[in-house]
Scaffold this motif. Sequence first.
Motif, PDB file in Angstrom:
ATOM      1  N   PHE A   1      -3.502   7.765   3.430  1.00  0.00           N
ATOM      2  CA  PHE A   1      -2.564   6.523   3.652  1.00  0.00           C
ATOM      3  C   PHE A   1      -2.418   6.931   5.271  1.00  0.00           C
ATOM      4  O   PHE A   1      -2.070   5.684   5.924  1.00  0.00           O
ATOM      5  CB  PHE A   1      -1.094   6.662   2.820  1.00  0.00           C
TER       6      PHE A   1
ATOM      7  N   THR B   1      -5.250   5.171   7.079  1.00  0.00           N
ATOM      8  CA  THR B   1      -4.729   3.806   7.097  1.00  0.00           C
ATOM      9  C   THR B   1      -3.694   3.192   7.587  1.00  0.00           C
ATOM     10  O   THR B   1      -4.081   2.134   8.579  1.00  0.00           O
ATOM     11  CB  THR B   1      -4.708   3.452   5.453  1.00  0.00           C
ATOM     12  N   GLN B   2      -2.824   3.867   7.916  1.00  0.00           N
ATOM     13  CA  GLN B   2      -1.527   3.496   8.652  1.00  0.00           C
ATOM     14  C   GLN B   2      -1.713   3.502  10.068  1.00  0.00           C
ATOM     15  O   GLN B   2      -1.314   2.418  10.895  1.00  0.00           O
ATOM     16  CB  GLN B   2      -0.296   4.072   8.385  1.00  0.00           C
TER      17      GLN B   2
ATOM     18  N   TYR C   1      -1.725  11.592   0.866  1.00  0.00           N
ATOM     19  CA  TYR C   1      -1.140  11.328   1.823  1.00  0.00           C
ATOM     20  C   TYR C   1      -1.914  11.438   3.226  1.00  0.00           C
ATOM     21  O   TYR C   1      -1.573  10.397   4.240  1.00  0.00           O
ATOM     22  CB  TYR C   1       0.146  12.518   2.160  1.00  0.00           C
TER      23      TYR C   1
ATOM     24  N   ALA D   1       0.827  -1.095  -0.028  1.00  0.00           N
ATOM     25  CA  ALA D   1      -0.169   0.058  -0.206  1.00  0.00           C
ATOM     26  C   ALA D   1       0.986   1.081  -0.027  1.00  0.00           C
ATOM     27  O   ALA D   1       0.565   2.346  -0.685  1.00  0.00           O
ATOM     28  CB  ALA D   1      -0.961  -0.069   1.202  1.00  0.00           C
ATOM     29  N   ALA D   2       1.911   1.077   0.882  1.00  0.00           N
ATOM     30  CA  ALA D   2       2.858   2.409   0.933  1.00  0.00           C
ATOM     31  C   ALA D   2       3.512   2.512  -0.628  1.00  0.00           C
ATOM     32  O   ALA D   2       3.764   3.815  -1.046  1.00  0.00           O
ATOM     33  CB  ALA D   2       3.945   2.022   1.955  1.00  0.00           C
TER      34      ALA D   2
ATOM     35  N   THR E   1       1.156   3.958  -3.112  1.00  0.00           N
ATOM     36  CA  THR E   1       0.960   5.595  -2.822  1.00  0.00           C
ATOM     37  C   THR E   1       2.219   6.431  -3.359  1.00  0.00           C
ATOM     38  O   THR E   1       2.103   7.324  -4.072  1.00  0.00           O
ATOM     39  CB  THR E   1       0.684   5.791  -1.236  1.00  0.00           C
TER      40      THR E   1
END
Length: 366
Positions: free
Chosen positions: A183, A186-187, A180, A137-138, A141
């Motif tokens: 993300f 999500t993180q 950003y 996922a990172a 992005t």
Amino acid sequence: MIARHRRLAAQWTTLVPLLAAVLLVLTWGRDLPVAVVALVTLVLAGAVLAAVHHAEVVAHRVGEPFGSLVLAVAVTIIEVALIVTLMADGGEKSSTLARDTVFAAVMITCNGIVGLCLLVASLRHGTAVFNPEGTGAALATVATLATLSLVLPTFTTSKPGPEFSTVQLTFAALSSLILYGLFVTTQTVRHRDYFLPITRHGEVITTEEHAEAPTTHTARISLALLGLALVGVVGLAKGVSPTIESGVEAAGLHHAVVGVIIALLVLLPETIAALRSARRDRVQTSLNLALGSAMASIGLTIPAVALASLWLSGPLVLGLGATHMVLLALTVVVASLTVVPGRATPLQGGVHLVLFAAYLELAINP
């Protein structure tokens, strides 16, 4: 004996950021003689080590993945401030400063830091293990942000040259912020487990049992000293940059090497922190630092320079050249193949390091 070492560590990691701040005030905007440059370099190195120490204290208190996020965002915010300051100084080379700095950060983090961490972890522990869901996922992005911000300007036609029009730049800035922010949510909230280190059997490591977590008061002090140390790192790096630039020109190297050296200095705290995590077999934490730094560098820099372009004169060149686009595309492909299995051997680390070496070679000899 252990208590004594801890007291000594606390003393020097407190004094060095303060010394760096004082030295920064005394040397800012001045031509520095060689002896002062040597002193600044020593303090700069000490500030880097102090920043890593305080980042680890904060990370231990708040836990992962928040700890990785603190260091990545703190470094990037100060890096963005440095970019905008240098752009405000003007000059012909300021038009490509944001692009060159962001691309250097992407290549250093996605190939240099990732390659070193995978190599260290796999040589020390057999294989490097991490969570492919979170890392993938990172990476997705980072690839999207880099393409929207650094590749598309080369092909747009609304404005001559590798530049965005005002509407396009606004869209890129808003997209960077939204991605950003999504993300980070999500993180840290919805899928936090995807970004925690895992055991060799795939079990998530939610706690560290080897040491007692610092108190909230200690963590707050370390957070303040972390910010002070990072200001010192970036500011002193800017102070020694004229000397570095003169050395690069005297050696007959391309001017882009200056940007690479400054980016390496700025990202040194994250590199050391990531390598320490890799040695402890916490590869996911290392990848969080590396990819999180790349993402923050794009996601915060592009909106900042877009806003700064409202009052700064001169063009804002964001589009990459053909050679750098090939390197970026190859980096994304190789990183994707590295991430999918969730395990890496020294081969994967070596491949990323070769790509990083190719970037450095082309910066020196384009």
